[in-house]
Scaffold this motif. Structure first.
Motif, short mmCIF file in Angstrom:
data_model
loop_
_atom_site.label_atom_id
_atom_site.label_comp_id
_atom_site.label_asym_id
_atom_site.label_seq_id
_atom_site.Cartn_x
_atom_site.Cartn_y
_atom_site.Cartn_z
N GLN A 1 -0.83 -3.21 2.48
CA GLN A 1 0.13 -2.32 1.85
C GLN A 1 0.93 -3.05 0.75
O GLN A 1 1.32 -2.44 -0.25
CB GLN A 1 1.09 -1.76 2.91
N ILE A 2 1.13 -4.35 0.93
CA ILE A 2 1.96 -5.10 -0.03
C ILE A 2 1.24 -5.28 -1.36
O ILE A 2 1.78 -4.88 -2.41
CB ILE A 2 2.38 -6.45 0.59
N PRO A 3 0.02 -5.83 -1.41
CA PRO A 3 -0.67 -5.90 -2.70
C PRO A 3 -1.01 -4.51 -3.26
O PRO A 3 -1.06 -4.34 -4.48
CB PRO A 3 -1.94 -6.70 -2.40
N THR A 4 -1.21 -3.52 -2.38
CA THR A 4 -1.47 -2.17 -2.87
C THR A 4 -0.27 -1.64 -3.65
O THR A 4 -0.41 -1.05 -4.73
CB THR A 4 -1.81 -1.22 -1.71
N HIS A 5 0.91 -1.85 -3.11
CA HIS A 5 2.12 -1.41 -3.81
C HIS A 5 2.29 -2.16 -5.13
O HIS A 5 2.67 -1.58 -6.16
CB HIS A 5 3.35 -1.63 -2.93
N LEU A 6 1.97 -3.45 -5.13
CA LEU A 6 2.12 -4.24 -6.35
C LEU A 6 1.15 -3.81 -7.44
O LEU A 6 1.51 -3.77 -8.63
CB LEU A 6 1.95 -5.73 -6.03
N VAL A 7 -0.10 -3.48 -7.07
CA VAL A 7 -1.05 -3.04 -8.09
C VAL A 7 -0.68 -1.64 -8.59
O VAL A 7 -0.88 -1.33 -9.78
CB VAL A 7 -2.51 -3.10 -7.57
N CYS A 8 -0.10 -0.81 -7.73
CA CYS A 8 0.38 0.49 -8.18
C CYS A 8 1.54 0.32 -9.16
O CYS A 8 1.62 1.02 -10.17
CB CYS A 8 0.83 1.34 -6.98
N ARG A 9 2.41 -0.60 -8.85
CA ARG A 9 3.54 -0.86 -9.74
C ARG A 9 3.07 -1.39 -11.09
O ARG A 9 3.58 -1.03 -12.14
CB ARG A 9 4.49 -1.87 -9.08
N LEU A 10 2.05 -2.26 -11.04
CA LEU A 10 1.47 -2.78 -12.28
C LEU A 10 0.86 -1.65 -13.11
O LEU A 10 1.09 -1.57 -14.33
CB LEU A 10 0.39 -3.82 -11.92
N ALA A 11 0.09 -0.78 -12.47
CA ALA A 11 -0.57 0.31 -13.18
C ALA A 11 0.44 1.29 -13.77
O ALA A 11 0.26 1.79 -14.90
CB ALA A 11 -1.53 1.04 -12.24
N ARG A 12 1.52 1.55 -13.03
CA ARG A 12 2.49 2.56 -13.47
C ARG A 12 3.19 2.17 -14.78
O ARG A 12 3.72 3.03 -15.49
CB ARG A 12 3.53 2.80 -12.37
N LYS A 13 3.17 0.91 -15.12
CA LYS A 13 3.77 0.47 -16.38
C LYS A 13 3.01 1.02 -17.59
O LYS A 13 3.57 1.11 -18.69
CB LYS A 13 3.81 -1.05 -16.44
#
Length: 567
Positions: free
Chosen positions: A297-309
């Motif tokens: 869940q932690i890297p998943t949230h980080l890659v989502c945050r990266l993509a949302r930029k």
């Protein structure tokens, strides 16, 4: 939103990918709104389809991910609906005489009548799985609507404070049985061509948006194929996103970079720093809303945050493992079944006689692994084997009062092929209650919409008709996906062992997270309040923190539950 006739009112969460087709069909049949369409939304198209055809026929015609509530002013009936595979959540139940429903538990908790009493059976299931499987939720009296189901509650039910049973408008189990009994008639090459056609249609449909669309890319089979099809489906530049891990053995960034270079995508990569990952941990209860212990869940949230930029919608490869036999345990299950006669040996005597000679940590670990294999051999069928293998406490005493447990009362078919049964079990439980929960909550927390073309129900239904060896043959899983992908990407770029999406949690618990974890795990009043044996937890933590035995998954389950309780 109200229907043109005024009969229906809908509250909708999700996306109807074929809403343009629905509109066209309604217009051709003369059943479009008399005063014309008010706008271009998929919600309006779905509501018009319901107005014209009724709820179930409209659902059969819809392609999408969704959860919605529909009020029928004519019948005074409320209908709750969830999409076929379970991409979008929907909770419901009675609390102190009030019927509540919402897409998030935090919305229910805001209501004054919400009791918030923890369901002990759900806690027990959480310890076994690391998630709370539908139809359970962590709260007494609150349920998750199962994928492919609708619940209809009328005024008599309301008056009697009654909760009708949901019913299926689409059933994974029924589709699996139909596919097994009526397999795809063509050969492997014809099957791969049909799969490519279906996947391309799904990707085209899900790539349509009035906002920027990108894709997650790990460099593995599923995500690489997805990006290949995106490039075929659109003339626009495709942006891909990947996350790199701080430990090389867990790092997929290099493979994603090489695939992106080969395909010519605009690739965005971010290397996780331990401190930024650790900052997310206190937010886990806020983001996932109920106890959830899949540490990816932690890297998943980080890659989502990266993509949302850069984008508002991202396509993901979720579903490829479950419907095309991608997880490594499927190879093991097949091997175990082929050697099933070995289970007749006197293993308990062998283990008892071997134990005194197992002095080192490595030899003790090998003995535990051997016991796990023998226990797996003894499982009566593929479903029991899968359930045993997914149990986080299968070889360790549970630090809570255990009960006879089952994920739910679903009747999952047991096929002669162990891999087909195991894949179906994972698609019924692990996919909607772990994988899709993980991705949906991680993405929604940063206002990113994720879409999964592998979960287009037409792709799913086709996958269920494929002979097992089209998916797994020898040691090669996702065989048919590879056949399509290798037409566009050289096999050496993507042929590698499956790595998953992991963080070095075992080490973090012993080092960077140790003071934080220790403070939570030694909170005896909190442990006792949740019915957890503090001495059992102390033993688990002592063995893990000393390096004697790896209890990462079990420790993370306990920490996640207590962290959620504190919130």
């Amino acid at each position: 939103m109200s229907s043109a006739s005024g009969r229906f009112v809908i509250v909708f969460n999700g996306e109807i990918y074929n809403h343009l087709e629905l509109k066209q069909k309604l217009e051709e049949q003369g059943e479009a709104p008399v005063k014309g369409w008010k706008g271009h939304s998929d919600t309006e198209a779905m509501l018009a389809a319901i107005d014209a055809w009724g709820v179930e026929k409209a659902l059969q015609s819809a392609v999408g991910m969704f959860a919605f509530a529909l009020w029928d002013n004519q019948e005074n009936t409320l209908v709750l609906v969830r999409d076929r595979v379970g991409e979008k959540p929907l909770y419901y139940g009675w609390q102190n005489g009030v019927f509540l429903f919402a897409s998030e538990l935090k919305a229910l908790r805001k209501y004054p009548a919400f009791a918030g009493e923890v369901d002990r059976e759900a806690v027990n299931l959480f310890f076994h799985f690391g998630y709370v499987p539908a139809p359970h939720s962590i709260y007494n009296g609150i349920f998750k609507l199962r994928p492919g189901c609708l619940l209809e509650i009328n005024r008599n039910d309301i008056a009697a404070r009654r909760l009708p049973a949901p019913r299926a408008y689409w059933s994974l189990e029924s589709e699996a049985l139909a596919g097994w009994n009526n397999p795809f008639p063509g050969d492997f090459q014809e099957a791969s061509e049909e799969l490519e056609r279906l996947m391309l249609r799904a990707v085209k449909m899900q790539s349509l948006a009035d906002v920027p669309v990108g894709a997650f890319l790990s460099g593995g089979i599923d995500s690489s194929l997805l990006v290949v099809l995106m490039l075929r489906a659109t003339s626009a530049q495709v942006t891909t996103f990947s996350i790199g891990m701080p430990e090389e053995r867990l790092n997929e960034a290099y493979y994603a970079r090489e695939v992106a270079k080969h395909l010519g995508t605009d690739h965005v990569e971010h290397m996780i720093r331990p401190e930024e990952a650790l900052k997310i941990i206190p937010r886990i209860p806020e983001i996932w809303d109920e106890p959830f212990a899949d540490s990816s869940q932690i890297p998943t949230h980080l890659v989502c945050r990266l993509a949302r930029k850069q984008v508002t919608v991202a396509l993901s490869g979720d579903g490829g493992d479950e419907f095309f036999c991608g997880y490594s345990q499927y190879f093991l299950f097949k091997r175990l079944r082929s050697l099933h006669l070995l289970k007749r040996l006197p293993w308990e005597t062998i283990f008892r006689m071997s134990a005194p000679f197992m002095k080192s940590g490595g030899s003790k670990r090998r003995l535990r692994n051997a016991r796990a294999v023998v226990a797996a051999w003894k499982q009566p069928d593929g479903q029991a084997l899968c359930r045993y293998w997914m149990d986080k406490f299968r070889q360790v005493p549970l630090p809570i009062e255990d009960s006879v447990w089952a994920p739910s009362d679903r009747e999952i078919p047991v096929f002669p092929d162990v891999d087909a049964t195991a894949c179906l079990w994972d698609a019924a439980y692990y996919l909607p209650d772990d994988i899709l929960v993980k991705v949906d909550r991680a993405a929604m927390a940063v206002s990113l919409e994720t879409r999964a073309p592998f979960l287009d129900h037409r792709v799913v239904e086709f996958s269920l008709t494929l002979p097992p060896d089209y998916k797994l043959k020898g040691n090669t899983g996702k065989r048919i996906l590879r056949e399509v992908l290798y037409k566009y990407v050289p096999s050496p770029l993507v042929n590698r062992p499956k790595m998953g999406f992991s963080i070095p949690l075992s080490r973090w618990l012993k080092q960077e997270l140790r003071p934080w974890a220790e403070e939570i795990l030694t909170d005896r009043p909190a442990l006792e309040e949740m019915g957890i044996d503090a001495n059992g937890v102390k033993q688990l933590w002592g063995e893990h923190s000393s390096g004697y035995r790896d209890h990462t998954e079990r420790i993370w389950i306990i920490v996640s539950l207590l962290l959620w309780k504190r919130s």
